[in-house]
Motif scaffolding. Structure first.
Motif, PDB file in Angstrom:
ATOM      1  N   LEU A 136       0.831  -1.201   0.000  1.00 31.22           N
ATOM      2  CA  LEU A 136       0.000   0.000   0.000  1.00 31.22           C
ATOM      3  C   LEU A 136       0.870   1.258   0.000  1.00 31.22           C
ATOM      4  O   LEU A 136       0.510   2.278  -0.596  1.00 31.22           O
ATOM      5  N   GLY A 137       2.023   1.172   0.657  1.00 30.92           N
ATOM      6  CA  GLY A 137       2.947   2.295   0.647  1.00 30.92           C
ATOM      7  C   GLY A 137       3.498   2.561  -0.741  1.00 30.92           C
ATOM      8  O   GLY A 137       3.633   3.716  -1.164  1.00 30.92           O
ATOM      9  N   VAL A 138       3.835   1.490  -1.473  1.00 36.96           N
ATOM     10  CA  VAL A 138       4.314   1.637  -2.849  1.00 36.96           C
ATOM     11  C   VAL A 138       3.236   2.261  -3.727  1.00 36.96           C
ATOM     12  O   VAL A 138       3.510   3.142  -4.557  1.00 36.96           O
ATOM     13  N   LEU A 139       1.976   1.827  -3.522  1.00 32.54           N
ATOM     14  CA  LEU A 139       0.866   2.396  -4.281  1.00 32.54           C
ATOM     15  C   LEU A 139       0.725   3.890  -4.005  1.00 32.54           C
ATOM     16  O   LEU A 139       0.521   4.693  -4.925  1.00 32.54           O
ATOM     17  N   SER A 140       0.852   4.270  -2.727  1.00 33.97           N
ATOM     18  CA  SER A 140       0.741   5.692  -2.391  1.00 33.97           C
ATOM     19  C   SER A 140       1.872   6.500  -3.029  1.00 33.97           C
ATOM     20  O   SER A 140       1.660   7.643  -3.461  1.00 33.97           O
ATOM     21  N   LEU A 143       0.992   6.862  -6.847  1.00 33.30           N
ATOM     22  CA  LEU A 143      -0.087   7.824  -7.043  1.00 33.30           C
ATOM     23  C   LEU A 143       0.379   9.247  -6.726  1.00 33.30           C
ATOM     24  O   LEU A 143      -0.014  10.203  -7.397  1.00 33.30           O
ATOM     25  N   ASN A 144       1.231   9.379  -5.699  1.00 27.60           N
ATOM     26  CA  ASN A 144       1.737  10.704  -5.339  1.00 27.60           C
ATOM     27  C   ASN A 144       2.610  11.278  -6.445  1.00 27.60           C
ATOM     28  O   ASN A 144       2.530  12.479  -6.752  1.00 27.60           O
ATOM     29  N   ILE A 145       3.457  10.435  -7.022  1.00 26.69           N
ATOM     30  CA  ILE A 145       4.307  10.887  -8.129  1.00 26.69           C
ATOM     31  C   ILE A 145       3.454  11.284  -9.331  1.00 26.69           C
ATOM     32  O   ILE A 145       3.733  12.277 -10.018  1.00 26.69           O
ATOM     33  N   MET A 146       2.364  10.517  -9.580  1.00 27.13           N
ATOM     34  CA  MET A 146       1.481  10.849 -10.674  1.00 27.13           C
ATOM     35  C   MET A 146       0.805  12.209 -10.449  1.00 27.13           C
ATOM     36  O   MET A 146       0.742  13.047 -11.349  1.00 27.13           O
ATOM     37  N   ALA A 231      -3.572  12.350  -1.278  1.00 26.28           N
ATOM     38  CA  ALA A 231      -2.854  13.055  -0.207  1.00 26.28           C
ATOM     39  C   ALA A 231      -3.160  12.439   1.156  1.00 26.28           C
ATOM     40  O   ALA A 231      -2.264  12.268   1.991  1.00 26.28           O
ATOM     41  N   PHE A 232      -4.434  12.089   1.398  1.00 27.29           N
ATOM     42  CA  PHE A 232      -4.802  11.454   2.674  1.00 27.29           C
ATOM     43  C   PHE A 232      -4.189  10.063   2.786  1.00 27.29           C
ATOM     44  O   PHE A 232      -3.716   9.664   3.858  1.00 27.29           O
ATOM     45  N   LEU A 233      -4.192   9.305   1.686  1.00 32.71           N
ATOM     46  CA  LEU A 233      -3.582   7.969   1.707  1.00 32.71           C
ATOM     47  C   LEU A 233      -2.089   8.061   2.017  1.00 32.71           C
ATOM     48  O   LEU A 233      -1.573   7.302   2.851  1.00 32.71           O
ATOM     49  N   SER A 234      -1.404   8.990   1.371  1.00 29.41           N
ATOM     50  CA  SER A 234       0.029   9.148   1.609  1.00 29.41           C
ATOM     51  C   SER A 234       0.307   9.585   3.040  1.00 29.41           C
ATOM     52  O   SER A 234       1.250   9.097   3.677  1.00 29.41           O
ATOM     53  N   SER A 235      -0.526  10.486   3.564  1.00 32.55           N
ATOM     54  CA  SER A 235      -0.335  10.948   4.943  1.00 32.55           C
ATOM     55  C   SER A 235      -0.496   9.798   5.920  1.00 32.55           C
ATOM     56  O   SER A 235       0.276   9.662   6.884  1.00 32.55           O
ATOM     57  N   HIS A 236      -1.490   8.954   5.677  1.00 32.51           N
ATOM     58  CA  HIS A 236      -1.704   7.792   6.549  1.00 32.51           C
ATOM     59  C   HIS A 236      -0.521   6.841   6.502  1.00 32.51           C
ATOM     60  O   HIS A 236      -0.068   6.331   7.536  1.00 32.51           O
ATOM     61  N   GLN A 237       0.017   6.594   5.306  1.00 34.22           N
ATOM     62  CA  GLN A 237       1.149   5.688   5.169  1.00 34.22           C
ATOM     63  C   GLN A 237       2.409   6.252   5.837  1.00 34.22           C
ATOM     64  O   GLN A 237       3.189   5.516   6.433  1.00 34.22           O
ATOM     65  N   ILE A 238       2.601   7.564   5.763  1.00 38.36           N
ATOM     66  CA  ILE A 238       3.761   8.188   6.399  1.00 38.36           C
ATOM     67  C   ILE A 238       3.693   8.021   7.908  1.00 38.36           C
ATOM     68  O   ILE A 238       4.669   7.649   8.567  1.00 38.36           O
ATOM     69  N   LEU A 239       2.515   8.289   8.478  1.00 35.81           N
ATOM     70  CA  LEU A 239       2.378   8.270   9.937  1.00 35.81           C
ATOM     71  C   LEU A 239       2.377   6.862  10.514  1.00 35.81           C
ATOM     72  O   LEU A 239       2.690   6.669  11.688  1.00 35.81           O
ATOM     73  N   THR A 240       2.036   5.863   9.707  1.00 37.39           N
ATOM     74  CA  THR A 240       2.002   4.486  10.211  1.00 37.39           C
ATOM     75  C   THR A 240       3.325   3.755  10.003  1.00 37.39           C
ATOM     76  O   THR A 240       3.549   2.706  10.603  1.00 37.39           O
TER      77      THR A 240
END
Length: 252
Positions: A136-140, A143-146, A231-240
């Motif tokens: 899921l982190g790789v997916l975020s 998507l963030n790069i896109m 942005a919310f998905l990436s933020s969640h992955q960063i904090l976890t």
């Protein structure tokens, strides 16, 4: 200070008091320096500066060994939750100012420095490893790069025509470029540990959300929701994603 064997010496000094601990190579530097800081506080609480100054031999502090053994037992058998706040504080200090990592060869150079012969060059210790990247982190990240690429392309396109459009178009250019920077920084925060990470994540999230809300009209509702959702998905992955926890039996 590290060596090539199974143990790693750690050294810390403050004022007239210096502390050294030899730990297992599995023991994180934050735990070692937390142990040294605790020893320093215990020693300064037991002996004032006058007592230290009058001592001519280390045997004067022989009774302090009982305190050392108590602190050692505490750090070897206490759970991480009981010293979590202290470890987090030490970890942030090490991230801001990493300790110098020495080899056995560097100690020979240090002796030369003390004798006025050679200058010693110290390198910062390596940073601690993060937990493994998840799918899921790789997916975020993808998507963030896109999203960053889309923002950059639209922002550059508007900037190229900035001399031919109204002055208020500058706001639209910034609304594309600021989220672009925020998306790139989100990728960095996910891949590498950074102090005050929660505050930075919140700022990046707000920048992306406000920028996309401002672009309402240039983007439809689904596009805005897509960028904000990423942005919310990436933020969640960063904090976890946290630093790897130390293994048990540190052997201080």
């Amino acid at each position: 200070m590290t060596n090539t064997g199974g143990e790693s010496p750690h050294f810390s000094s403050s004022g007239d008091v210096a502390c050294m601990a030899i730990c297992s190579h599995r023991c994180p530097a934050a735990m070692a320096f937390c142990f040294l800081e605790t020893l320093w506080w215990e020693f300064t609480a037991s002996y004032d500066a006058t007592c230290v100054g009058l001592a001519s031999r280390p045997y004067a502090f022989l009774e302090f060994d009982s305190v050392i053994q108590k602190v050692k037992w505490h750090f070897n058998y206490v759970s991480l939750t009981q010293i979590g706040s202290s470890l987090e504080k030490i970890q942030e200090e090490l991230d801001v100012q990493p300790p110098a990592a020495l080899t056995l060869e560097d100690t020979d150079v240090a002796n030369g420095v003390m004798n006025g012969h050679t200058r010693m060059h110290l390198e910062p210790a390596p940073s601690f490893r993060m937990e493994p990247v998840t799918a899921l982190g790789v997916l975020s990240l993808v998507l963030n790069i896109m999203c960053a690429a889309l923002n950059l392309i639209r922002g550059i396109h508007l900037a190229e025509h900035s001399g031919q459009v109204a002055h208020e178009e500058i706001g639209n250019i910034l609304a594309f470029l600021i989220p672009f920077i925020a998306c790139i920084f989100q990728c960095y925060l996910y891949l590498f540990y950074s102090p005050a990470r929660t505050t930075k994540v919140v700022l990046m999230l707000l920048s992306i959300c406000l920028g996309n809300v401002y672009l309402h009209g240039l983007r439809n509702l689904w596009q805005i929701l897509f960028h904000i959702g990423v942005a919310f998905l990436s933020s969640h992955q960063i904090l976890t994603r946290q630093l790897q926890e130390k293994q048990s039996d540190c052997g201080v």
